[in-house]
Design a protein around this motif. Sequence first.
Motif, PDB file in Angstrom:
ATOM      1  N   PHE A 173     -15.662  -6.209  -8.893  1.00  0.00           N
ATOM      2  CA  PHE A 173     -16.191  -5.844  -7.583  1.00  0.00           C
ATOM      3  C   PHE A 173     -16.575  -7.066  -6.754  1.00  0.00           C
ATOM      4  N   THR A 174     -16.664  -6.858  -5.454  1.00  0.00           N
ATOM      5  CA  THR A 174     -17.089  -7.931  -4.560  1.00  0.00           C
ATOM      6  C   THR A 174     -18.610  -8.102  -4.657  1.00  0.00           C
ATOM      7  N   PRO A 175     -19.115  -9.289  -4.330  1.00  0.00           N
ATOM      8  CA  PRO A 175     -20.569  -9.495  -4.344  1.00  0.00           C
ATOM      9  C   PRO A 175     -21.321  -8.500  -3.460  1.00  0.00           C
ATOM     10  N   ALA A 183     -25.082  -3.852  -3.208  1.00  0.00           N
ATOM     11  CA  ALA A 183     -25.427  -2.562  -2.610  1.00  0.00           C
ATOM     12  C   ALA A 183     -25.482  -1.429  -3.634  1.00  0.00           C
ATOM     13  N   ASN A 184     -24.899  -1.650  -4.809  1.00  0.00           N
ATOM     14  CA  ASN A 184     -24.795  -0.554  -5.787  1.00  0.00           C
ATOM     15  C   ASN A 184     -25.234  -0.986  -7.182  1.00  0.00           C
ATOM     16  N   SER A 185     -26.188  -1.893  -7.254  1.00  0.00           N
ATOM     17  CA  SER A 185     -26.534  -2.517  -8.535  1.00  0.00           C
ATOM     18  C   SER A 185     -27.019  -1.510  -9.579  1.00  0.00           C
ATOM     19  N   GLN A 186     -27.873  -0.574  -9.189  1.00  0.00           N
ATOM     20  CA  GLN A 186     -28.405   0.389 -10.152  1.00  0.00           C
ATOM     21  C   GLN A 186     -27.309   1.310 -10.675  1.00  0.00           C
ATOM     22  N   LEU A 212     -24.103   0.713 -10.814  1.00  0.00           N
ATOM     23  CA  LEU A 212     -23.175  -0.047 -11.639  1.00  0.00           C
ATOM     24  C   LEU A 212     -23.762  -0.368 -13.006  1.00  0.00           C
ATOM     25  N   THR A 213     -25.047  -0.643 -13.062  1.00  0.00           N
ATOM     26  CA  THR A 213     -25.710  -0.888 -14.345  1.00  0.00           C
ATOM     27  C   THR A 213     -25.603   0.340 -15.240  1.00  0.00           C
ATOM     28  N   GLU A 214     -25.826   1.513 -14.668  1.00  0.00           N
ATOM     29  CA  GLU A 214     -25.739   2.752 -15.433  1.00  0.00           C
ATOM     30  C   GLU A 214     -24.297   3.046 -15.849  1.00  0.00           C
ATOM     31  N   PHE A 215     -23.357   2.747 -14.962  1.00  0.00           N
ATOM     32  CA  PHE A 215     -21.936   2.980 -15.254  1.00  0.00           C
ATOM     33  C   PHE A 215     -21.482   2.105 -16.427  1.00  0.00           C
ATOM     34  N   LEU A 216     -21.844   0.834 -16.397  1.00  0.00           N
ATOM     35  CA  LEU A 216     -21.456  -0.069 -17.484  1.00  0.00           C
ATOM     36  C   LEU A 216     -22.139   0.300 -18.796  1.00  0.00           C
ATOM     37  N   ALA A 217     -23.363   0.802 -18.714  1.00  0.00           N
ATOM     38  CA  ALA A 217     -24.053   1.226 -19.935  1.00  0.00           C
ATOM     39  C   ALA A 217     -23.304   2.370 -20.614  1.00  0.00           C
ATOM     40  N   GLU A 218     -22.652   3.210 -19.804  1.00  0.00           N
ATOM     41  CA  GLU A 218     -21.882   4.341 -20.343  1.00  0.00           C
ATOM     42  C   GLU A 218     -20.514   3.898 -20.847  1.00  0.00           C
ATOM     43  N   THR A 219     -19.853   3.008 -20.119  1.00  0.00           N
ATOM     44  CA  THR A 219     -18.458   2.689 -20.415  1.00  0.00           C
ATOM     45  C   THR A 219     -18.258   1.538 -21.399  1.00  0.00           C
ATOM     46  N   THR A 220     -19.126   0.539 -21.362  1.00  0.00           N
ATOM     47  CA  THR A 220     -18.917  -0.666 -22.162  1.00  0.00           C
ATOM     48  C   THR A 220     -18.802  -0.401 -23.660  1.00  0.00           C
ATOM     49  N   PRO A 221     -19.583   0.520 -24.240  1.00  0.00           N
ATOM     50  CA  PRO A 221     -19.456   0.749 -25.684  1.00  0.00           C
ATOM     51  C   PRO A 221     -18.053   1.188 -26.125  1.00  0.00           C
ATOM     52  N   LEU A 222     -17.242   1.683 -25.213  1.00  0.00           N
ATOM     53  CA  LEU A 222     -15.897   2.149 -25.562  1.00  0.00           C
ATOM     54  C   LEU A 222     -14.817   1.109 -25.273  1.00  0.00           C
ATOM     55  N   HIS A 223     -15.201  -0.064 -24.790  1.00  0.00           N
ATOM     56  CA  HIS A 223     -14.219  -1.103 -24.495  1.00  0.00           C
ATOM     57  C   HIS A 223     -13.699  -1.749 -25.774  1.00  0.00           C
ATOM     58  N   SER A 224     -12.494  -2.302 -25.698  1.00  0.00           N
ATOM     59  CA  SER A 224     -11.883  -2.972 -26.851  1.00  0.00           C
ATOM     60  C   SER A 224     -12.659  -4.230 -27.209  1.00  0.00           C
ATOM     61  N   ARG A 225     -12.659  -4.537 -28.503  1.00  0.00           N
ATOM     62  CA  ARG A 225     -13.348  -5.737 -28.969  1.00  0.00           C
ATOM     63  C   ARG A 225     -12.569  -6.393 -30.105  1.00  0.00           C
ATOM     64  N   HIS A 276     -10.733  -5.906  -7.948  1.00  0.00           N
ATOM     65  CA  HIS A 276      -9.893  -5.334  -8.996  1.00  0.00           C
ATOM     66  C   HIS A 276     -10.259  -3.875  -9.289  1.00  0.00           C
ATOM     67  N   GLY A 277     -11.514  -3.524  -9.144  1.00  0.00           N
ATOM     68  CA  GLY A 277     -11.946  -2.155  -9.412  1.00  0.00           C
ATOM     69  C   GLY A 277     -11.944  -1.282  -8.176  1.00  0.00           C
ATOM     70  N   PHE A 278     -10.923  -1.398  -7.358  1.00  0.00           N
ATOM     71  CA  PHE A 278     -10.906  -0.696  -6.062  1.00  0.00           C
ATOM     72  C   PHE A 278     -10.957   0.818  -6.193  1.00  0.00           C
ATOM     73  N   SER A 279     -10.402   1.366  -7.280  1.00  0.00           N
ATOM     74  CA  SER A 279     -10.394   2.829  -7.401  1.00  0.00           C
ATOM     75  C   SER A 279     -11.795   3.381  -7.639  1.00  0.00           C
ATOM     76  N   TYR A 280     -12.717   2.533  -8.084  1.00  0.00           N
ATOM     77  CA  TYR A 280     -14.117   2.930  -8.236  1.00  0.00           C
ATOM     78  C   TYR A 280     -14.895   2.613  -6.966  1.00  0.00           C
ATOM     79  N   SER A 281     -14.778   1.394  -6.463  1.00  0.00           N
ATOM     80  CA  SER A 281     -15.564   0.983  -5.291  1.00  0.00           C
ATOM     81  C   SER A 281     -15.092   1.668  -4.021  1.00  0.00           C
ATOM     82  N   HIS A 282     -13.805   1.980  -3.942  1.00  0.00           N
ATOM     83  CA  HIS A 282     -13.216   2.618  -2.758  1.00  0.00           C
ATOM     84  C   HIS A 282     -12.509   3.906  -3.192  1.00  0.00           C
TER      85      HIS A 282
END
Length: 263
Positions: free
Chosen positions: A147-149, A154-157, A159-172, A235-241
């Motif tokens: 995302f852009t700065p 403008a959406n920090s809270q 996005l924090t909640e979104f990453l808390a939900e999605t990050t555990p399922l990311h590849s490692r 890069h995350g345009f489908s979420y931000s827009h």
Amino acid sequence: MKSMTQITVGDIDINYKIKGSGKPLLMIVGLSFSLLDWGNKFTELLAQNYQLILFDNRDAGLTSPSPRPYSIVDMADDAAGLLDALNIPKAHVFGVSMGGAIAQQFALKYPDKLDKLILGCAMAGGNCSQMGDISGVMSGNLLDLLFTPTFIKANSQELTEFLAETTPLHSRDAALQRQIQAFASHDTCDTLSDIQATTLIITGDKDIAIPRSNSDLLAAKIPNAKLEIIVEAAHGFSYSHADTTADLIRLFLHQQPNPEKRL
């Protein structure tokens, strides 16, 4: 219709979700991500008109880890196998980032299974493309990658909640390395002209991961392609827009193809 379950395709069990109704639209997500990374708003918008088939690539989300190294073509085989397992003979396909690479290989290998093709922030790979900064995938600094700065501020809270939900399922670890190696093998520089599907290419003008020049090249080399640039999107345009992206996709999929444009 809403469901989330697993189905065996080849040597893996693919986690998938069906959302909405209408013509099938297969959604292929990018490097490391799971189907949750599409976000609820964007998928709800598209599900008003289409039957979305969301799924986790091998080595990501709740899909099986891969028992072997693989290529982007193998991942396209996974996508085609999922459609077969679901008894869906043909679908629109939307792939973003590495998912856009998978979608290109799908278009080349399975043209009879493809209706219209949508490539988001994608690249041809090989020596004709320009990779940007994807270090955030390894470091976990995904906000600056996606995302852009201005959007982050403008959406920090949210996005924090979104990453808390999605990050555990990311590849490692080994799974992430296998995906990276597969992505590095992608090369359609000399075969883009063989893609016959009517194609929409979408990117953001502020993408640092896969810069816009890659979409320009895809649009120039795919015979029946249209390019749309979303302003102030990364890069995350489908979420931000989400609204803009959904509108572009719905308009594109609703339009009838013009055979005279195909060269």
